[in-house]
Write an enzyme that holds these catalytic residues in place. Structure first.
Site, PDB file in Angstrom:
ATOM      1  N   ASP A  31       0.848  -1.196   0.000  1.00 47.74           N
ATOM      2  CA  ASP A  31       0.000   0.000   0.000  1.00 47.74           C
ATOM      3  C   ASP A  31       0.887   1.251   0.000  1.00 47.74           C
ATOM      4  O   ASP A  31       2.087   1.161  -0.232  1.00 47.74           O
ATOM      5  CB  ASP A  31      -0.941  -0.008   1.212  1.00 47.74           C
ATOM      6  CG  ASP A  31      -0.183  -0.178   2.522  1.00 47.74           C
ATOM      7  OD1 ASP A  31       1.071  -0.142   2.512  1.00 47.74           O
ATOM      8  OD2 ASP A  31      -0.843  -0.338   3.563  1.00 47.74           O
ATOM      9  N   ASP A  32       0.299   2.398   0.257  1.00 46.18           N
ATOM     10  CA  ASP A  32       1.078   3.637   0.193  1.00 46.18           C
ATOM     11  C   ASP A  32       1.780   3.935   1.510  1.00 46.18           C
ATOM     12  O   ASP A  32       1.693   5.034   2.042  1.00 46.18           O
ATOM     13  CB  ASP A  32       0.158   4.794  -0.199  1.00 46.18           C
ATOM     14  CG  ASP A  32      -0.335   4.618  -1.618  1.00 46.18           C
ATOM     15  OD1 ASP A  32       0.436   4.093  -2.437  1.00 46.18           O
ATOM     16  OD2 ASP A  32      -1.490   4.985  -1.889  1.00 46.18           O
TER      17      ASP A  32
END
Ligand code: 6R9
Length: 631
Positions: free
Chosen positions: A501-502
């Site tokens: 994910d980020d």
């Protein structure tokens, strides 16, 4: 044991839980879970109805079984030669004094207390004091900036903030009380007023006369605590009553308040500590993590103390006064279990073996690693040089959310593979799923999920159960999604491959790209920012920021520095970008989405792997960015 733990979780975990003290036993049902968003609200409960107290189980219970005079904490200061220690009896007395004080200033069961302290003994003392009276502690890592601290204060509204005037780390002094002052000012401006700021005088760093003071709110720890009795009644709490909140980064700008409750967390941290480190009562255990992170909660404070262990707490930096400091400490206290992060291993590896080999290290028995995947070359150096090829390494994969170890070796139980966290811990059923959320069997790679609950799992995100469900349970319905990529080899070993994910993992610290971006764009001359992680030799990942400036503003070295400064001030020094890349334009799709995939390739200079850029609104920005790469 593993087979029983997954076929009969109730029996397995209630047998272990029975080794602790419960004022009242839990109800008929050992646990209750709904892990599937399609079936309604996500809910996890363990030992509900059981009444206990984790502070009592860490201290009183161990004292009653004869460990009162055993050393609980060896404290090693920043300066070599500055140290002290505390037995279980002494620790209990100190905890009780603080607990009595907190009660006296109006802290009740369920109230929050923010702790912003460096690695002094007072940090675990403060955590335990809160737990004793049923207050919810929220430790904020003392490297966070005033703004980050204020954000957390505003979110959890503490009755009391506990801090110290200053701390020395290496050759630097950090004035913590000043940071707290500005955080309290900022939160007060938003209507959240904290009545009490209890300040420990850390006189090895700064004399109290030099400290700025707000009369009526600020109180010196040393002025009040000693007046309180050294015994304090325990607040018996339900197993599902909250124990602490710990904020962690996610893929949006707002940190998530991960909530852990009492009973399951207690049983889980104690059990994982015991087995994953093969703990023996004669061990001296040192975990280099700060209590400001989950590792410090579960494996500096609760897990070891629940086992009656002797713990080393180190205030300083591993390279001060020189890079041999860790092994000096290992020899001084005869540390037998040493638990650290790959980033520290890599940074010491660069300095050469001679800084290690001049120390004996013969007390070492088990090594541990946490925070990010450990690359095989660092693993080998850790094993061969630090551990003289005789200490197994527990590479423990887990998260703030999981409370304790999830995938970890049991030292000596099965062959190690450098870089693999090996197999799941008791009660943990990991699964690897594909993009569609379909479980894949055997040798494969995909997204790492967990199929059913374990006692140490977090129960919600503070004030936002919906975000809890969407972040962790909606991506792959029916499973808890960890946010990590993972593969499984033909022998069933798990290999973690990093976040999908980020979130960037810098030296084992989780930093959301969105947090860094929002700090950058708060700079008046920054119009837009896109942040990606890049490989970093020591830190694992580094922060690489693309910035677009406000029309007409020229890019300069001063501007670059002030952009870095804005991130340091808003988040903390550990989140400072390693590289600012001036981007007159960013690669965007026609619908305006930034193509981070392309930015990652540019950041890591993998220019022949840019892939298809034809879908970009303006493909020429890519060449422009490449041309500006070393500007
Ligand atoms: C305990 C802790 C969690 C993230 C996690 C993963 C990474 C942690 C790891 C590891 C590979 C290990 N991570 N331990 N990756 N091998 N042994 O670090 O908690 O700060 O919440 O970070 O760290 O990416 O998702 P937290």
């Amino acid at each position: 044991m593993y087979q029983r733990s997954v076929h009969d979780p109730s029996g397995f975990w209630s047998d272990i839980a029975s080794e602790f003290y419960w004022r009242e036993k839990w109800g008929q049902q050992v646990y209750h879970e709904n892990f599937d968003v399609r079936k309604g609200k996500i809910k996890i409960e363990w030992f509900k109805g059981g009444m206990t107290n984790i502070c009592y189980n860490c201290l009183d219970r161990n004292i009653e079984s004869g460990k009162g005079d055993k050393t609980a904490i060896y404290w090693e200061g920043n300066e070599p030669g500055l140290d002290s220690s505390m037995t279980y009896n002494q620790l209990l007395a100190r905890v009780c004094q603080l607990a009595n004080y907190l009660k006296d200033v109006g802290v009740h069961k369920g109230d929050a207390v923010v702790i912003y302290l460096p690695m002094l003994m007072e940090l675990p003392i403060a955590m335990l004091a809160c737990a004793r009276i049923g207050a919810i502690h929220s430790v904020v890592f003392a490297g966070f900036s005033a703004e980050s601290l204020a954000q957390r204060i505003i979110d959890c509204r503490p009755k009391v903030v506990i801090t110290c005037n200053a701390v020395r780390r290496g050759s630097k002094i950090i004035y913590l009380k000043e940071i707290v002052d500005s955080a309290l000012l900022e939160s007060a401006q938003k209507g959240i007023v904290t009545d009490v700021c209890l300040t420990y005088e850390n006189d090895s760093a700064m004399k109290k006369e030099m400290t700025k003071w707000t009369k009526g709110r600020d109180i010196w720890w040393q002025d009040v605590i000693l007046k309180y009795p050294v015994t304090c009644d325990v607040e018996w709490v339900d197993a599902e009553d909250p124990l602490f909140l710990l904020y962690t980064s996610g893929s949006t700008g707002k940190p998530k308040g991960v909530l852990h409750t009492t009973g399951g967390y207690m049983v889980y941290t104690a059990t994982t500590f015991k087995y994953a480190f093969d703990y023996k009562p004669t061990d001296i255990y040192w975990c280099t993590a700060d209590c400001g992170w989950i590792t410090g909660h579960s494996y500096v404070t609760y897990g070891p103390l629940l086992n009656g262990a002797t713990v080393v707490v180190f205030e300083g930096a591993p390279n001060y006064p020189d890079v041999g400091r860790c092994w000096d400490i290992v020899d001084k206290y005869k540390v037998s279990i040493f638990y650290t992060a790959p980033t520290l291993v890599r940074s010491l590896m660069r300095e050469g073996d001679e800084h290690v080999s001049r120390y004996s290290r013969k007390s070492l028995r088990v090594l541990g690693s946490v925070g990010e995947p450990i690359n095989p070359s660092a693993w080998r150096w850790f094993f061969n040089v630090i551990g003289d090829a005789r200490c197994p390494i527990s590479d423990t994969w887990w998260q703030t959310e999981t409370g304790g170890f999830m995938i970890t070796p049991l030292p000596g139980a099965w062959p190690q593979k450098p870089g693999s966290a090996t197999f799941p811990f008791f009660g943990v059923q990991p699964v690897i799923v594909d993009e569609k959320g379909v479980e894949i069997e055997g040798e494969c790679s995909g997204y790492l999920c967990v199929k059913s609950s374990w006692p140490g799992a977090f129960r919600t995100l503070h004030g936002d159960h919906e975000r809890y469900e969407t972040t962790y349970f909606s991506a792959f319905p029916g499973y808890y999604f960890s946010g990590d990529g993972c593969s499984r080899d033909k022998d069933g070993y798990y290999w973690l491959t990093g976040r999908v994910d980020d979130v960037i993992n810098v030296s084992g610290h989780r930093i959301g790209t969105a947090e860094v971006e929002s700090a950058l764009v708060s700079h008046p001359q920054c119009a837009e920012a896109a942040v990606v992680g890049v490989e970093h030799e020591v830190k694992g990942q580094g922060i690489y920021a693309f910035v677009t400036l406000v029309e007409g503003v020229p890019y300069s070295d001063d501007l670059r520095k002030s952009l870095v400064m804005v991130v340091r001030n808003q988040i903390g020094a550990f989140a400072a970008p390693d590289k600012i890349h001036w981007a007159p334009g960013l690669p965007k799709t026609r619908s305006g989405k930034i193509m981070r995939r392309i930015l990652r390739k540019i950041a890591s200079r993998q220019l022949d792997e840019l892939g298809d850029t034809s879908t970009l609104a303006d493909p020429t920005v890519v060449d422009q960015l490449i041309a500006l790469a070393d500007c």
